[in-house]
Design a protein around this motif. Structure first.
Motif, PDB file in Angstrom:
ATOM      1  N   PHE A  98      74.108  84.697 130.863  1.00 39.00           N
ATOM      2  CA  PHE A  98      74.489  86.063 131.236  1.00 39.00           C
ATOM      3  C   PHE A  98      75.657  86.556 130.391  1.00 39.00           C
ATOM      4  O   PHE A  98      75.631  87.662 129.856  1.00 39.00           O
ATOM      5  N   VAL A  99      76.687  85.741 130.268  1.00 42.44           N
ATOM      6  CA  VAL A  99      77.870  86.141 129.478  1.00 42.44           C
ATOM      7  C   VAL A  99      77.478  86.366 128.024  1.00 42.44           C
ATOM      8  O   VAL A  99      77.913  87.324 127.390  1.00 42.44           O
ATOM      9  N   ALA A 120      77.789  89.982 126.135  1.00 42.85           N
ATOM     10  CA  ALA A 120      78.712  90.089 125.008  1.00 42.85           C
ATOM     11  C   ALA A 120      78.043  90.663 123.742  1.00 42.85           C
ATOM     12  O   ALA A 120      78.735  91.058 122.821  1.00 42.85           O
ATOM     13  N   ARG A 121      76.714  90.699 123.726  1.00 42.07           N
ATOM     14  CA  ARG A 121      76.027  91.236 122.546  1.00 42.07           C
ATOM     15  C   ARG A 121      76.270  92.716 122.407  1.00 42.07           C
ATOM     16  O   ARG A 121      76.408  93.436 123.380  1.00 42.07           O
TER      17      ARG A 121
END
Length: 68
Positions: free
Chosen positions: A61-62, A66-67
């Motif tokens: 998920f992170v 972050a993309r």
């Protein structure tokens, strides 16, 4: 991922708010971690339900969030 009512929730001192939280928005979350799970809750509803996510799911998920 599970949505659970707190049975044995993390102690209040274990929860931390996102560093991106400005305090003026309405989208703040808090997170508490242990070796085998990550708990996520709405910072405005601390006694409400929380998400229980495994470390691999949280990392995915992170990474996705972050993309650009």
């Amino acid at each position: 991922m599970n949505v659970e009512e707190p049975r044995v929730a993390a102690p209040e001192t274990a929860w931390f708010k996102s560093s991106y939280s400005t305090g003026s928005g309405g989208e703040c979350i808090e997170v508490a971690t242990s070796t085998d799970t990550v708990l996520v809750r709405d910072s405005k509803d601390r006694t409400g339900p929380f998400l229980s996510i495994g470390p691999e799911g949280w990392a995915a998920f992170v990474g996705f969030a972050a993309r650009d």
